[in-house]
Design a protein around this motif. Sequence first.
Motif, mmCIF file in Angstrom:
data_model
loop_
_atom_site.group_PDB
_atom_site.id
_atom_site.type_symbol
_atom_site.label_atom_id
_atom_site.label_comp_id
_atom_site.label_asym_id
_atom_site.label_seq_id
_atom_site.Cartn_x
_atom_site.Cartn_y
_atom_site.Cartn_z
ATOM 1 N N GLY A 42 0.831 -1.203 0.000
ATOM 2 C CA GLY A 42 0.000 0.000 0.000
ATOM 3 C C GLY A 42 0.860 1.244 0.000
ATOM 4 O O GLY A 42 1.919 1.275 0.626
ATOM 5 N N THR A 43 0.405 2.247 -0.700
ATOM 6 C CA THR A 43 1.113 3.530 -0.720
ATOM 7 C C THR A 43 0.508 4.448 0.327
ATOM 8 O O THR A 43 -0.714 4.569 0.425
ATOM 9 C CB THR A 43 1.022 4.169 -2.114
ATOM 10 N N GLU A 44 1.352 5.085 1.105
ATOM 11 C CA GLU A 44 0.918 6.070 2.091
ATOM 12 C C GLU A 44 0.356 7.255 1.322
ATOM 13 O O GLU A 44 1.023 7.819 0.458
ATOM 14 C CB GLU A 44 2.108 6.471 2.958
ATOM 15 N N ILE A 45 -0.887 7.626 1.623
ATOM 16 C CA ILE A 45 -1.520 8.693 0.842
ATOM 17 C C ILE A 45 -1.822 9.958 1.630
ATOM 18 O O ILE A 45 -2.215 10.955 1.041
ATOM 19 C CB ILE A 45 -2.821 8.207 0.170
ATOM 20 N N GLY A 46 -1.652 9.953 2.946
ATOM 21 C CA GLY A 46 -2.083 11.110 3.709
ATOM 22 C C GLY A 46 -0.989 11.905 4.361
ATOM 23 O O GLY A 46 -0.888 13.103 4.183
ATOM 24 N N LYS A 47 -0.181 11.247 5.158
ATOM 25 C CA LYS A 47 0.864 11.911 5.951
ATOM 26 C C LYS A 47 0.301 13.124 6.703
ATOM 27 O O LYS A 47 0.953 14.159 6.812
ATOM 28 C CB LYS A 47 2.034 12.337 5.064
#
Length: 145
Positions: free
Chosen positions: A93-98
């Motif tokens: 999964g790609t981190e999308i928010g940070k």
Amino acid sequence: MHFVFGGAFNGKRKWIKKQYDNQITAWYSAYENPIKVPTLVKGDQYIVIEGIERYIKELIDSGKTVEEVCCYFNEQLQAWRAEDLLANIIVIGTEIGKGIVPLNQNDRSWRDACGYVYQMLVAEAETVDRIWYGISNRIKEDIKE
């Protein structure tokens, strides 16, 4: 299950290929195939599901609520557990928010659904790695005795 996450273009795919060498028998990518969580077959050595955030985005864009998306993935995890497949699955999964809150409601729902689904994946996973610029950081490792 092994859950691997990190930023976009941070080397997650390359890292997994290096870690698992020739043990991967199936690779499903939301970036290359129709958006659908694949039906898995027991007996494969390792199965990679890449781009889980894209699967989530497709569900949100189709009108599903955050709760419906979470129920869908919870059912998927239960099915994999019932079929004794979890030990053979690697999810990327790609981190999308940070921590950034999108202005658009649909994007906020996507970010929220990703956060909840990633929490489910982390809870279920035996191993969790964060990849940042090609370097891994092991966050969780349940060692079976």
